[in-house]
Design a protein around this motif. Structure first.
Motif, PDB file in Angstrom:
ATOM      1  N   ASN A   1       0.790  -1.232   0.000  1.00 28.98           N
ATOM      2  CA  ASN A   1       0.000   0.000   0.000  1.00 28.98           C
ATOM      3  C   ASN A   1       0.824   1.285   0.000  1.00 28.98           C
ATOM      4  OD1 ASN A   1      -2.570  -1.436   0.271  1.00 28.98           O
ATOM      5  ND2 ASN A   1      -1.873  -1.929   2.342  1.00 28.98           N
ATOM      6  N   GLY A   2       2.131   1.159  -0.031  1.00 22.66           N
ATOM      7  CA  GLY A   2       2.992   2.323   0.038  1.00 22.66           C
ATOM      8  C   GLY A   2       3.318   2.895  -1.322  1.00 22.66           C
ATOM      9  N   PRO A   3       4.206   3.905  -1.351  1.00 23.11           N
ATOM     10  CA  PRO A   3       4.884   4.451  -0.172  1.00 23.11           C
ATOM     11  C   PRO A   3       3.976   5.347   0.666  1.00 23.11           C
ATOM     12  CG  PRO A   3       5.525   5.680  -2.121  1.00 23.11           C
ATOM     13  CD  PRO A   3       4.655   4.547  -2.596  1.00 23.11           C
ATOM     14  N   PHE A   4       4.303   5.464   1.964  1.00 26.27           N
ATOM     15  CA  PHE A   4       3.579   6.339   2.876  1.00 26.27           C
ATOM     16  C   PHE A   4       4.326   7.662   2.995  1.00 26.27           C
ATOM     17  CE2 PHE A   4       2.069   2.158   3.929  1.00 26.27           C
ATOM     18  CZ  PHE A   4       0.741   2.342   4.314  1.00 26.27           C
ATOM     19  N   ASP A   5       3.600   8.728   3.328  1.00 25.58           N
ATOM     20  CA  ASP A   5       4.243  10.023   3.532  1.00 25.58           C
ATOM     21  C   ASP A   5       5.220   9.963   4.701  1.00 25.58           C
ATOM     22  OD1 ASP A   5       2.797  11.305   1.467  1.00 25.58           O
ATOM     23  OD2 ASP A   5       1.081  11.534   2.811  1.00 25.58           O
ATOM     24  N   LEU A   6       4.876   9.125   5.694  1.00 22.81           N
ATOM     25  CA  LEU A   6       5.743   8.959   6.860  1.00 22.81           C
ATOM     26  C   LEU A   6       5.501   7.588   7.475  1.00 22.81           C
ATOM     27  CD1 LEU A   6       7.770  10.219   8.910  1.00 22.81           C
ATOM     28  CD2 LEU A   6       5.783  11.003  10.209  1.00 22.81           C
ATOM     29  N   VAL A   7       6.585   6.898   7.807  1.00 21.18           N
ATOM     30  CA  VAL A   7       6.518   5.620   8.518  1.00 21.18           C
ATOM     31  C   VAL A   7       7.122   5.832   9.900  1.00 21.18           C
ATOM     32  CG1 VAL A   7       7.312   3.229   8.594  1.00 21.18           C
ATOM     33  CG2 VAL A   7       6.645   4.245   6.403  1.00 21.18           C
ATOM     34  N   LEU A   8       6.357   5.506  10.950  1.00 27.06           N
ATOM     35  CA  LEU A   8       6.838   5.617  12.332  1.00 27.06           C
ATOM     36  C   LEU A   8       7.078   4.216  12.877  1.00 27.06           C
ATOM     37  CD1 LEU A   8       4.323   8.319  13.644  1.00 27.06           C
ATOM     38  CD2 LEU A   8       6.741   8.671  13.155  1.00 27.06           C
ATOM     39  N   LEU A   9       8.298   3.924  13.282  1.00 25.03           N
ATOM     40  CA  LEU A   9       8.672   2.588  13.758  1.00 25.03           C
ATOM     41  C   LEU A   9       9.091   2.631  15.220  1.00 25.03           C
ATOM     42  CD1 LEU A   9      10.999   1.442  10.810  1.00 25.03           C
ATOM     43  CD2 LEU A   9       8.574   0.888  11.095  1.00 25.03           C
TER      44      LEU A   9
ATOM     45  N   LEU B   1      15.103  -0.240  10.516  1.00 28.80           N
ATOM     46  CA  LEU B   1      14.968   1.098   9.940  1.00 28.80           C
ATOM     47  C   LEU B   1      15.459   1.108   8.500  1.00 28.80           C
ATOM     48  CD1 LEU B   1      14.648   4.237  10.029  1.00 28.80           C
ATOM     49  CD2 LEU B   1      16.964   4.307  10.980  1.00 28.80           C
ATOM     50  N   LYS B   2      16.613   0.515   8.260  1.00 24.94           N
ATOM     51  CA  LYS B   2      17.194   0.495   6.918  1.00 24.94           C
ATOM     52  C   LYS B   2      16.293  -0.258   5.942  1.00 24.94           C
ATOM     53  CE  LYS B   2      21.876   0.812   8.807  1.00 24.94           C
ATOM     54  NZ  LYS B   2      23.114   0.072   9.112  1.00 24.94           N
ATOM     55  N   ARG B   3      15.709  -1.351   6.405  1.00 25.82           N
ATOM     56  CA  ARG B   3      14.817  -2.131   5.534  1.00 25.82           C
ATOM     57  C   ARG B   3      13.557  -1.337   5.197  1.00 25.82           C
ATOM     58  NH1 ARG B   3      13.922  -7.672   8.502  1.00 25.82           N
ATOM     59  NH2 ARG B   3      12.760  -8.153   6.587  1.00 25.82           N
ATOM     60  N   ALA B   4      13.031  -0.617   6.186  1.00 23.71           N
ATOM     61  CA  ALA B   4      11.829   0.192   5.952  1.00 23.71           C
ATOM     62  C   ALA B   4      12.126   1.351   5.010  1.00 23.71           C
ATOM     63  CB  ALA B   4      11.272   0.702   7.277  1.00 23.71           C
ATOM     64  N   LEU B   5      13.296   1.967   5.158  1.00 29.03           N
ATOM     65  CA  LEU B   5      13.694   3.061   4.270  1.00 29.03           C
ATOM     66  C   LEU B   5      13.744   2.591   2.819  1.00 29.03           C
ATOM     67  CD1 LEU B   5      16.510   4.724   6.408  1.00 29.03           C
ATOM     68  CD2 LEU B   5      14.534   5.932   5.457  1.00 29.03           C
ATOM     69  N   GLN B   6      14.315   1.423   2.640  1.00 29.10           N
ATOM     70  CA  GLN B   6      14.429   0.874   1.286  1.00 29.10           C
ATOM     71  C   GLN B   6      13.045   0.569   0.714  1.00 29.10           C
ATOM     72  OE1 GLN B   6      16.768  -2.722   1.090  1.00 29.10           O
ATOM     73  NE2 GLN B   6      17.141  -2.520  -1.096  1.00 29.10           N
ATOM     74  N   ALA B   7      12.162   0.021   1.566  1.00 26.69           N
ATOM     75  CA  ALA B   7      10.823  -0.351   1.107  1.00 26.69           C
ATOM     76  C   ALA B   7       9.954   0.866   0.797  1.00 26.69           C
ATOM     77  CB  ALA B   7      10.132  -1.214   2.165  1.00 26.69           C
ATOM     78  N   ASN B   8      10.166   1.977   1.531  1.00 26.51           N
ATOM     79  CA  ASN B   8       9.289   3.140   1.393  1.00 26.51           C
ATOM     80  C   ASN B   8       9.698   4.085   0.263  1.00 26.51           C
ATOM     81  OD1 ASN B   8       6.843   4.226   2.469  1.00 26.51           O
ATOM     82  ND2 ASN B   8       7.986   5.893   3.419  1.00 26.51           N
ATOM     83  N   GLY B   9      10.616   3.660  -0.548  1.00 32.46           N
ATOM     84  CA  GLY B   9      10.934   4.384  -1.768  1.00 32.46           C
ATOM     85  C   GLY B   9      11.420   5.809  -1.596  1.00 32.46           C
ATOM     86  N   GLY B  10      12.221   6.051  -0.570  1.00 29.14           N
ATOM     87  CA  GLY B  10      12.787   7.381  -0.394  1.00 29.14           C
ATOM     88  C   GLY B  10      11.963   8.323   0.460  1.00 29.14           C
ATOM     89  N   LYS B  11      10.730   7.930   0.799  1.00 31.25           N
ATOM     90  CA  LYS B  11       9.913   8.773   1.679  1.00 31.25           C
ATOM     91  C   LYS B  11      10.336   8.553   3.128  1.00 31.25           C
ATOM     92  CE  LYS B  11       6.153  10.156  -1.070  1.00 31.25           C
ATOM     93  NZ  LYS B  11       4.998  11.045  -0.942  1.00 31.25           N
TER      94      LYS B  11
END
Length: 204
Positions: free
Chosen positions: A44-52, A65-75
């Motif tokens: 469903n992404g990318p999201f404007d902001l991901v809070l972990l 964090l690094k995995r989420a950054l990669q998944a969220n396409g730069g957002k």
């Protein structure tokens, strides 16, 4: 703004989600661990902001964090933490996080920070970095290991051993041992006195 909030503490997740939706008009997708967060981002992404949540299952420190950054396409991806030491905040920023949010932050301040980060701006509370500079040389903390300092922070916030264990991703028996050790080092009879000693010294 579309927000993904991943935190395994039900009350924290539900409270923050409700506030961001009701007061901030955000579209919030809540989830409970890193694998589920990555699944949501992928589908469903990318999201404007991901809070972990820094200590939730699957995070493995900043690896999640690094995995989420990669998944969220730069957002933007930001870290939430109950114990918020400034070194971890700096490490998170160095790893690419757009921000670092203490769970003790007030609701309105949290909303402002989320809006700021959703717009692509980096956010870390100034007082967090300033306090750490002040505390790093405090003679009381020099007696304690980094882990004992984290446990003491939990005691000062009135958390039970079980809650501290969840926050730090440790066994409850380990927390008991740390409490016993730091009480001895601080010459405190019990956890309450240890917390009072730290507060009176202005450490937490």
């Amino acid at each position: 703004m579309r927000i993904l909030l991943a935190d395994d503490h039900d009350m924290v997740r539900e409270t923050i989600s409700a506030y961001l939706m009701s007061e901030g008009g955000a579209d919030v997708t809540p989830t409970t661990d890193l694998p589920l967060a990555l699944k949501e981002i992928t589908e469903n992404g990318p999201f404007d902001l991901v809070l972990l949540d820094y200590n939730m299952p699957g995070m493995n420190g900043l690896d999640g964090l690094k995995r989420a950054l990669q998944a969220n396409g730069g957002k933007g991806v930001a870290v939430l933490s109950g114990s918020a030491p400034a070194k971890t905040a700096q490490d998170a920023l160095d790893a690419g996080a757009i921000g670092y949010i203490p769970k003790t932050m007030g609701a309105q301040s949290l909303l402002n920070a989320v809006r700021f980060m959703s717009a692509g701006e980096i956010y870390v509370p100034v007082d967090l970095m300033r306090q750490d500079t002040d505390k790093s040389s405090h003679p009381l903390l020099e007696q304690l290991s980094p882990r004992e300092t984290e446990v003491l922070n939990g005691l000062c916030r009135g958390l039970a051993n079980k809650e501290i264990a969840r926050e730090l991703n440790l066994q409850e028996v380990t927390i008991k041992l740390h409490v016993r050790t730091l009480c001895r080092k601080l010459d405190a009879k019990n956890r309450t006195q240890a917390a009072m000693t730290a507060k009176e010294a202005g450490v937490f």
